[in-house]
Design an enzyme around this catalytic site. Structure first.
Site, PDB file in Angstrom:
ATOM      1  N   SER A  45       0.682  -1.203   0.181  1.00  0.00           N
ATOM      2  CA  SER A  45       0.101  -0.015   0.020  1.00  0.00           C
ATOM      3  C   SER A  45       1.021   1.220   0.045  1.00  0.00           C
ATOM      4  CB  SER A  45      -0.832   0.018   1.117  1.00  0.00           C
ATOM      5  OG  SER A  45      -1.453   1.117   1.443  1.00  0.00           O
ATOM      6  N   TYR A  57      -1.634  -0.843  10.664  1.00  0.00           N
ATOM      7  CA  TYR A  57      -1.970  -1.161   9.106  1.00  0.00           C
ATOM      8  C   TYR A  57      -0.719  -0.477   8.533  1.00  0.00           C
ATOM      9  CZ  TYR A  57      -3.878  -0.641   4.482  1.00  0.00           C
ATOM     10  OH  TYR A  57      -4.210  -0.719   3.066  1.00  0.00           O
TER      11      TYR A  57
END
Length: 273
Positions: free
Chosen positions: A143, A156
């Site tokens: 990401s 995350y």
């Protein structure tokens, strides 16, 4: 020469396993590979969405927890019994971890790392014997959060950063065995998970719609919009084919240009300078 063949580009007949394949980027990747004749396996913990995707593309759905070694071994046994080989692993499974360090308890921390990092580690480790045999590829879906830190997304962010380290160590150790490993770092993509975030953001920011929320979070992105899942799938398809035959350990950023923006100068833009 890549294992995909002398032309280096065909993926027809290749066996592709996609973790987290039931929705979003995973489902789009499955559709892209299947459209070019690959034998696609979508895997995940929720069999319902997997069966829907598999039925739509003529693929195989396998219920599998990518963070659990025994579950992955059973899933791979099913795949090898059905197809006899594995050529590409797309490590796409992921999850949440949306709080600051001070607000993340031990259980939430462990759950976030399990969802975002352990899934890729275990799936890759268990797939390596088959991938070495086929001289195959691993594509890790990280990401933009694997390169930069957003607000209050500790678990995350750390998990996605670690995926890049995992990509590089796999590439370093297994390139000699013919296995190539690369990562993709998407920015905002219109997936169900991102849609839910936009709905929450819209409520907090007083915006009227999900579309307005997406417009707000991409306002300073050069391309000015989020990606469609199919756009990320195209990059994954490239990395899972012979067209990327001399690439390993690479990190491809697909964020509409967000990573090139110099944040301290954004104010000048807003001032019309």
């Amino acid at each position: 020469m890549d294992s995909a063949g002398t032309a280096g580009s065909s993926i027809a007949g290749r066996v592709v396993l996609i973790t987290g394949g039931g929705t979003g980027i995973g489902a789009a990747v499955a559709e892209r590979f299947a459209a070019e004749g690959a034998r696609v396996v979508v895997a995940g913990r929720r069999i319902g969405p997997l069966k829907e995707v598999a039925a739509s593309i003529g693929g195989l759905a396998v219920e599998m927890d990518a963070a659990d070694a025994e579950s992955v071994k059973q899933g791979l046994a099913t795949i090898l019994a059905e197809h006899g080989r594995l050529d590409v692993l797309v490590a796409n499974a992921g999850g949440h971890g949306f709080s600051s360090v001070g607000d993340t308890d031990d259980a939430a921390w462990e759950a976030s790392l399990r969802a975002n990092l352990t899934t890729a580690f275990v799936a890759a480790r268990e797939s390596l014997p088959a991938l070495i045999e086929s001289r195959g590829q691993i594509v890790v879906i990280s990401s933009l959060a694997g390169l930069f830190a957003g607000p209050s997304v500790a678990g995350y962010t750390v998990g996605k950063h670690a995926l890049i380290g995992l990509t590089r160590t796999l590439a370093r150790d297994y390139g000699r065995h013919g296995v190539r490993v690369n990562a993709v770092c998407p920015g905002w993509v219109t997936t169900p998970m991102a849609d839910a975030e936009m709905d929450e953001f819209a409520g907090h920011a007083g915006l009227e719609s999900r579309a307005a929320a997406y417009a707000a979070v991409t306002a300073d992105v050069p391309l000015g919009r989020p990606a469609a899942p199919s756009e990320i799938a195209s990059i994954v398809r490239f990395l899972g084919s012979g067209e990327s035959s001399y690439m390993t350990g690479s990190v491809l950023v697909a964020d509409g240009g967000a990573h090139i923006v110099d944040l301290p100068t954004v104010a000048f833009d807003h001032a019309g300078m």
